[in-house]
Design a protein around this motif. Structure first.
Motif, PDB file in Angstrom:
ATOM      1  N   PRO A  37       0.912  -1.182  -0.238  1.00 23.39           N
ATOM      2  CA  PRO A  37       0.045  -0.044  -0.079  1.00 23.39           C
ATOM      3  C   PRO A  37       0.832   1.119   0.146  1.00 23.39           C
ATOM      4  CG  PRO A  37      -0.696  -1.585   1.772  1.00 23.39           C
ATOM      5  CD  PRO A  37       0.597  -2.138   1.118  1.00 23.39           C
ATOM      6  N   ALA A  38       0.371   2.264  -0.725  1.00 22.22           N
ATOM      7  CA  ALA A  38       1.148   3.569  -0.958  1.00 22.22           C
ATOM      8  C   ALA A  38       0.913   4.283   0.337  1.00 22.22           C
ATOM      9  CB  ALA A  38       0.742   4.227  -2.152  1.00 22.22           C
ATOM     10  N   LEU A  39      -0.245   4.228   0.929  1.00 17.42           N
ATOM     11  CA  LEU A  39      -0.628   5.082   2.265  1.00 17.42           C
ATOM     12  C   LEU A  39      -0.046   4.299   3.444  1.00 17.42           C
ATOM     13  CD1 LEU A  39      -4.534   5.963   1.248  1.00 17.42           C
ATOM     14  CD2 LEU A  39      -2.213   7.213   0.886  1.00 17.42           C
ATOM     15  N   PRO A  40      -0.076   5.160   4.549  1.00 14.33           N
ATOM     16  CA  PRO A  40       0.341   4.783   5.804  1.00 14.33           C
ATOM     17  C   PRO A  40      -0.627   3.640   6.432  1.00 14.33           C
ATOM     18  CG  PRO A  40       0.472   7.234   5.706  1.00 14.33           C
ATOM     19  CD  PRO A  40      -0.137   6.804   4.589  1.00 14.33           C
ATOM     20  N   SER A  41      -0.291   2.810   7.257  1.00 16.39           N
ATOM     21  CA  SER A  41      -1.045   1.888   7.607  1.00 16.39           C
ATOM     22  C   SER A  41      -2.382   2.096   8.401  1.00 16.39           C
ATOM     23  CB  SER A  41      -0.506   0.855   8.570  1.00 16.39           C
ATOM     24  OG  SER A  41       0.568   0.172   7.913  1.00 16.39           O
ATOM     25  N   ARG A  42      -2.116   3.199   9.105  1.00 16.37           N
ATOM     26  CA  ARG A  42      -3.530   3.699   9.813  1.00 16.37           C
ATOM     27  C   ARG A  42      -4.288   4.293   9.087  1.00 16.37           C
ATOM     28  NH1 ARG A  42      -1.722   4.615  15.636  1.00 16.37           N
ATOM     29  NH2 ARG A  42       0.295   3.918  15.887  1.00 16.37           N
ATOM     30  N   THR A  43      -3.947   4.974   7.875  1.00 10.26           N
ATOM     31  CA  THR A  43      -4.814   5.543   6.889  1.00 10.26           C
ATOM     32  C   THR A  43      -5.677   4.522   6.101  1.00 10.26           C
ATOM     33  OG1 THR A  43      -3.154   7.557   6.776  1.00 10.26           O
ATOM     34  CG2 THR A  43      -4.880   7.222   5.153  1.00 10.26           C
ATOM     35  N   VAL A  44      -4.852   3.572   5.900  1.00  7.94           N
ATOM     36  CA  VAL A  44      -5.262   2.430   4.934  1.00  7.94           C
ATOM     37  C   VAL A  44      -6.635   1.886   5.710  1.00  7.94           C
ATOM     38  CG1 VAL A  44      -5.019   0.095   3.845  1.00  7.94           C
ATOM     39  CG2 VAL A  44      -3.467   1.846   3.587  1.00  7.94           C
ATOM     40  N   ILE A  45      -6.439   1.578   6.913  1.00  7.53           N
ATOM     41  CA  ILE A  45      -7.309   1.068   7.921  1.00  7.53           C
ATOM     42  C   ILE A  45      -8.517   1.858   8.159  1.00  7.53           C
ATOM     43  CG2 ILE A  45      -8.011   0.110  10.210  1.00  7.53           C
ATOM     44  CD1 ILE A  45      -4.868  -1.006  10.183  1.00  7.53           C
ATOM     45  N   ALA A  46      -8.352   3.290   8.450  1.00  5.37           N
ATOM     46  CA  ALA A  46      -9.508   4.094   8.441  1.00  5.37           C
ATOM     47  C   ALA A  46     -10.256   4.252   7.454  1.00  5.37           C
ATOM     48  CB  ALA A  46      -8.880   5.311   9.045  1.00  5.37           C
ATOM     49  N   LYS A  47      -9.398   4.571   6.325  1.00  3.75           N
ATOM     50  CA  LYS A  47     -10.151   4.418   4.888  1.00  3.75           C
ATOM     51  C   LYS A  47     -11.069   3.288   4.581  1.00  3.75           C
ATOM     52  CE  LYS A  47      -9.383   5.857   0.134  1.00  3.75           C
ATOM     53  NZ  LYS A  47     -10.264   4.940  -0.421  1.00  3.75           N
ATOM     54  N   ALA A  48     -10.367   1.996   4.729  1.00  4.85           N
ATOM     55  CA  ALA A  48     -11.351   0.723   4.509  1.00  4.85           C
ATOM     56  C   ALA A  48     -12.628   0.622   5.350  1.00  4.85           C
ATOM     57  CB  ALA A  48     -10.416  -0.533   4.951  1.00  4.85           C
ATOM     58  N   LEU A  49     -12.469   0.892   6.505  1.00  2.75           N
ATOM     59  CA  LEU A  49     -13.743   1.019   7.411  1.00  2.75           C
ATOM     60  C   LEU A  49     -14.371   2.051   6.935  1.00  2.75           C
ATOM     61  CD1 LEU A  49     -11.815   0.639  11.094  1.00  2.75           C
ATOM     62  CD2 LEU A  49     -13.370  -1.069   9.739  1.00  2.75           C
ATOM     63  N   ASN A  50     -14.096   3.269   6.555  1.00  2.00           N
ATOM     64  CA  ASN A  50     -15.185   4.377   6.330  1.00  2.00           C
ATOM     65  C   ASN A  50     -15.767   3.858   4.928  1.00  2.00           C
ATOM     66  OD1 ASN A  50     -14.643   5.872   8.513  1.00  2.00           O
ATOM     67  ND2 ASN A  50     -12.898   7.030   7.695  1.00  2.00           N
ATOM     68  N   ASP A  51     -14.880   3.309   4.024  1.00  4.04           N
ATOM     69  CA  ASP A  51     -15.413   3.057   2.778  1.00  4.04           C
ATOM     70  C   ASP A  51     -16.394   1.714   2.716  1.00  4.04           C
ATOM     71  OD1 ASP A  51     -14.070   5.133   1.632  1.00  4.04           O
ATOM     72  OD2 ASP A  51     -12.397   4.021   0.456  1.00  4.04           O
ATOM     73  N   THR A  52     -15.979   0.974   3.529  1.00  7.29           N
ATOM     74  CA  THR A  52     -16.925  -0.211   3.823  1.00  7.29           C
ATOM     75  C   THR A  52     -18.277   0.094   4.244  1.00  7.29           C
ATOM     76  OG1 THR A  52     -14.847  -1.691   4.065  1.00  7.29           O
ATOM     77  CG2 THR A  52     -17.332  -2.532   4.710  1.00  7.29           C
ATOM     78  N   ALA A  53     -18.288   1.180   5.285  1.00  8.79           N
ATOM     79  CA  ALA A  53     -19.546   1.649   5.779  1.00  8.79           C
ATOM     80  C   ALA A  53     -20.442   2.436   4.628  1.00  8.79           C
ATOM     81  CB  ALA A  53     -19.349   2.670   6.995  1.00  8.79           C
ATOM     82  N   ARG A  54     -19.615   3.082   3.655  1.00 11.08           N
ATOM     83  CA  ARG A  54     -20.618   3.936   2.657  1.00 11.08           C
ATOM     84  C   ARG A  54     -20.893   2.876   1.503  1.00 11.08           C
ATOM     85  NH1 ARG A  54     -16.610   8.152   4.003  1.00 11.08           N
ATOM     86  NH2 ARG A  54     -15.495   7.512   2.145  1.00 11.08           N
ATOM     87  N   ALA A  55     -20.360   1.710   1.572  1.00 11.70           N
ATOM     88  CA  ALA A  55     -20.497   0.781   0.489  1.00 11.70           C
ATOM     89  C   ALA A  55     -22.265   0.624   0.263  1.00 11.70           C
ATOM     90  CB  ALA A  55     -19.891  -0.774   0.542  1.00 11.70           C
ATOM     91  N   GLY A  56     -22.752   0.590  -1.145  1.00 11.67           N
ATOM     92  CA  GLY A  56     -23.934   0.477  -1.173  1.00 11.67           C
ATOM     93  C   GLY A  56     -24.783  -0.854  -0.748  1.00 11.67           C
TER      94      GLY A  56
END
Length: 232
Positions: A37-56
């Motif tokens: 991953p190009a992003l820092p680990s903490r950012t990847v995890i936070a983004k994964a949780l947020n994007d999953t919550a917004r998944a249709g």
């Protein structure tokens, strides 16, 4: 002149073919060659949780197990389906009881396990209550106030797909779990293409007996098309 246009058309076709081959090779290299991953680990995890919550929409399987005095017990074992934020379907077992219900907006449809009839409850904001919070919103199991430590475990295979794997030691955000458990560890499997969570596991040990353990596991599936309609 005719030969000139024929040459131009041939070169165009060769160019299009070359572009298609390039993108095919690029895709294959992405799927085959490990990419950190190009992003820092903490950012990847936070983004994964947020994007999953917004998944249709997604289908999820949730299991909550405990080991108490050497005996394994299954507290929750359900399959859930979410379509947006206001359409939810759940079926399985919670605390040794069969359960099946729909939440459509503010209306709940629950199945009576004795009569097999559906019971309709109007103006029931079940998805806004503490009860069934973890079952209705599987991501609630991975809430945290702070990440103390995070480790990137590399590329691993999960359900035939190569995904990113992380191990996290958090300060959890669930005060109820903190009453009985400590030493929480989260594990996350994240899709490299979409960045969405494919699986998450929570483990912890008892505050009174380190031999007693808690395990919560949630897996996600985003590729299945479905609708959630009232049963009656």
């Amino acid at each position: 002149m005719r030969n000139f246009f024929a040459t131009v058309n041939l070169n165009r076709r060769r160019f299009v073919v070359a572009v298609l081959v390039f993108f095919c090779l690029l895709y294959l290299s992405y799927r085959i060659i490990p990419h950190k991953p190009a992003l820092p680990s903490r950012t990847v995890i936070a983004k994964a949780l947020n994007d999953t919550a917004r998944a249709g929409s997604f289908i999820y399987r949730l299991q909550m197990k405990t080991i108490i005095n050497g005996k394994e017990g299954v507290y929750t074992d359900i399959e859930g389906r979410r379509k947006g934020k206001d359409r939810i379907y759940i079926k399985g077992r919670i605390t040794e009881s069969d359960i099946e219900f729909y939440q459509i907006g503010s209306t709940t449809y629950t199945k009576d396990q004795v009569s097999d009839d559906w019971i309709k409850i109007n103006d029931n904001q079940l998805n806004q209550q503490e009860i069934f919070a973890a079952e209705l919103n599987p991501l609630a199991n991975f809430g945290y106030r702070e990440i103390v430590e995070v480790t990137y475990d590399g590329i691993v295979k999960d359900r035939e797909e190569k995904v990113w794997k992380y191990t996290v030691k958090p300060i959890v955000g669930d005060s109820y779990l903190e009453i009985l458990w400590k030493d929480f560890v989260y594990e996350f499997w994240i899709d490299r293409g979409s960045g969405l969570l494919t699986r998450g596991v929570v483990t912890a040990v008892s505050k009174t007996n380190p031999q007693d353990k808690l395990k919560i596991e949630v897996s996600f599936d985003y590729d299945t098309a479905f609708e959630i309609e009232p049963p009656v």
